[in-house]
Design a protein around this motif. Structure first.
Motif, PDB file in Angstrom:
ATOM      1  N   HIS A  46       2.548  -4.339   9.721  1.00 37.73           N
ATOM      2  CA  HIS A  46       3.359  -3.123  10.431  1.00 37.73           C
ATOM      3  C   HIS A  46       4.586  -3.847  10.782  1.00 37.73           C
ATOM      4  CE1 HIS A  46       1.066  -5.201  13.596  1.00 37.73           C
ATOM      5  NE2 HIS A  46       2.004  -5.039  14.466  1.00 37.73           N
ATOM      6  N   ILE A  47       4.902  -5.093  11.089  1.00 32.96           N
ATOM      7  CA  ILE A  47       6.336  -5.662  11.638  1.00 32.96           C
ATOM      8  C   ILE A  47       6.972  -6.387  10.498  1.00 32.96           C
ATOM      9  CG2 ILE A  47       5.282  -6.050  13.818  1.00 32.96           C
ATOM     10  CD1 ILE A  47       5.069  -9.041  12.984  1.00 32.96           C
ATOM     11  N   ALA A  48       6.516  -5.766   9.068  1.00 33.52           N
ATOM     12  CA  ALA A  48       7.289  -6.371   8.148  1.00 33.52           C
ATOM     13  C   ALA A  48       8.658  -5.292   7.947  1.00 33.52           C
ATOM     14  CB  ALA A  48       6.630  -6.173   6.734  1.00 33.52           C
ATOM     15  N   GLU A  49       9.938  -6.070   7.521  1.00 34.67           N
ATOM     16  CA  GLU A  49      11.283  -5.332   7.274  1.00 34.67           C
ATOM     17  C   GLU A  49      11.095  -4.397   6.002  1.00 34.67           C
ATOM     18  OE1 GLU A  49      15.535  -6.602   5.866  1.00 34.67           O
ATOM     19  OE2 GLU A  49      14.310  -7.911   7.145  1.00 34.67           O
ATOM     20  N   TYR A  50      11.717  -3.350   6.316  1.00 36.16           N
ATOM     21  CA  TYR A  50      11.719  -2.263   4.893  1.00 36.16           C
ATOM     22  C   TYR A  50      12.351  -2.886   3.718  1.00 36.16           C
ATOM     23  CZ  TYR A  50      12.332   1.862   2.150  1.00 36.16           C
ATOM     24  OH  TYR A  50      12.516   2.723   1.010  1.00 36.16           O
ATOM     25  N   ILE A  51      11.799  -2.585   2.656  1.00 34.84           N
ATOM     26  CA  ILE A  51      12.426  -3.129   1.631  1.00 34.84           C
ATOM     27  C   ILE A  51      12.466  -2.050   0.587  1.00 34.84           C
ATOM     28  CG2 ILE A  51      11.940  -4.810  -0.354  1.00 34.84           C
ATOM     29  CD1 ILE A  51      10.717  -6.762   1.586  1.00 34.84           C
ATOM     30  N   ASP A  59       0.620  -1.194  -0.028  1.00 34.85           N
ATOM     31  CA  ASP A  59      -0.088   0.162  -0.023  1.00 34.85           C
ATOM     32  C   ASP A  59       0.912   1.131  -0.090  1.00 34.85           C
ATOM     33  OD1 ASP A  59      -1.834   1.869   0.333  1.00 34.85           O
ATOM     34  OD2 ASP A  59      -2.672   1.126   2.249  1.00 34.85           O
ATOM     35  N   PRO A  60       0.853   2.152  -1.114  1.00 37.63           N
ATOM     36  CA  PRO A  60       1.844   3.282  -1.174  1.00 37.63           C
ATOM     37  C   PRO A  60       1.731   4.018  -0.016  1.00 37.63           C
ATOM     38  CG  PRO A  60       0.598   2.885  -3.162  1.00 37.63           C
ATOM     39  CD  PRO A  60       0.126   1.813  -2.260  1.00 37.63           C
ATOM     40  N   ALA A  61       0.383   4.314   0.373  1.00 35.47           N
ATOM     41  CA  ALA A  61      -0.029   5.138   1.530  1.00 35.47           C
ATOM     42  C   ALA A  61       0.467   4.806   2.738  1.00 35.47           C
ATOM     43  CB  ALA A  61      -1.547   5.587   1.413  1.00 35.47           C
ATOM     44  N   ALA A  62       0.651   3.560   3.108  1.00 34.21           N
ATOM     45  CA  ALA A  62       1.161   3.011   4.382  1.00 34.21           C
ATOM     46  C   ALA A  62       2.421   3.130   4.853  1.00 34.21           C
ATOM     47  CB  ALA A  62       0.505   1.534   4.256  1.00 34.21           C
ATOM     48  N   HIS A  63       2.900   3.243   5.970  1.00 36.51           N
ATOM     49  CA  HIS A  63       4.115   3.172   6.570  1.00 36.51           C
ATOM     50  C   HIS A  63       5.114   2.393   5.926  1.00 36.51           C
ATOM     51  CE1 HIS A  63       7.390   4.047   9.003  1.00 36.51           C
ATOM     52  NE2 HIS A  63       7.426   2.885   9.630  1.00 36.51           N
ATOM     53  N   ASN A  64       6.122   2.713   5.318  1.00 36.94           N
ATOM     54  CA  ASN A  64       6.850   1.663   4.677  1.00 36.94           C
ATOM     55  C   ASN A  64       6.447   1.021   3.555  1.00 36.94           C
ATOM     56  OD1 ASN A  64       8.961   1.853   6.383  1.00 36.94           O
ATOM     57  ND2 ASN A  64       8.688   0.161   7.574  1.00 36.94           N
ATOM     58  N   GLN A  65       5.009   1.601   3.030  1.00 34.40           N
ATOM     59  CA  GLN A  65       4.506   0.989   1.679  1.00 34.40           C
ATOM     60  C   GLN A  65       3.638  -0.411   2.004  1.00 34.40           C
ATOM     61  OE1 GLN A  65       6.446   1.766  -1.747  1.00 34.40           O
ATOM     62  NE2 GLN A  65       6.784   4.067  -1.535  1.00 34.40           N
ATOM     63  N   CYS A  66       3.607  -0.606   3.146  1.00 34.70           N
ATOM     64  CA  CYS A  66       3.089  -2.053   3.733  1.00 34.70           C
ATOM     65  C   CYS A  66       2.159  -2.081   4.513  1.00 34.70           C
ATOM     66  CB  CYS A  66       4.308  -3.005   4.049  1.00 34.70           C
ATOM     67  SG  CYS A  66       3.990  -4.790   4.353  1.00 34.70           S
TER      68      CYS A  66
END
Length: 105
Positions: free
Chosen positions: A60-65, A50-57
């Protein structure tokens, strides 16, 4: 007679070329689109992207890619189900409104 749950057929499409994909076996991390060759196990093909979400994901606990179109090892990956929406009209309308707002006098 026992009750059998209704299973809806899932339809998967490449985020880049929008062609439908048929999987005979489970998707692997290194699989590519047979139509355009782009990586399939990537953020832009995931239900959580989701481009509008934090880190686009949405997870919430996913690693930043950093590269959303390259194959990755995210354990939260779930291939997006359904026909991709056509945003071209919405984008054209938004661009037209911006052009009208900022046109030179």
């Amino acid at each position: 007679m026992s009750w059998i749950p209704k299973v809806e057929a899932k339809r998967h499409f490449c985020h880049k070329c929008k062609n439908e994909l048929i999987f005979e076996v489970k998707l692997q991390r290194a699989d590519t689109c047979p139509h355009c060759g782009i990586d399939l196990h990537c953020c832009k093909n995931c239900e959580n992207w989701d481009p509008a979400a934090h880190n686009q994901c949405k997870e919430h606990i996913a690693e930043y890619i950093p590269d959303r179109e390259s194959a990755n090892y995210c354990t939260f990956f779930t291939f997006k189900n359904g026909v991709p929406e056509d945003n071209s009209k919405r984008i054209a309308d938004a661009r037209s409104k911006l052009d009208n707002l900022f046109k030179k006098k």
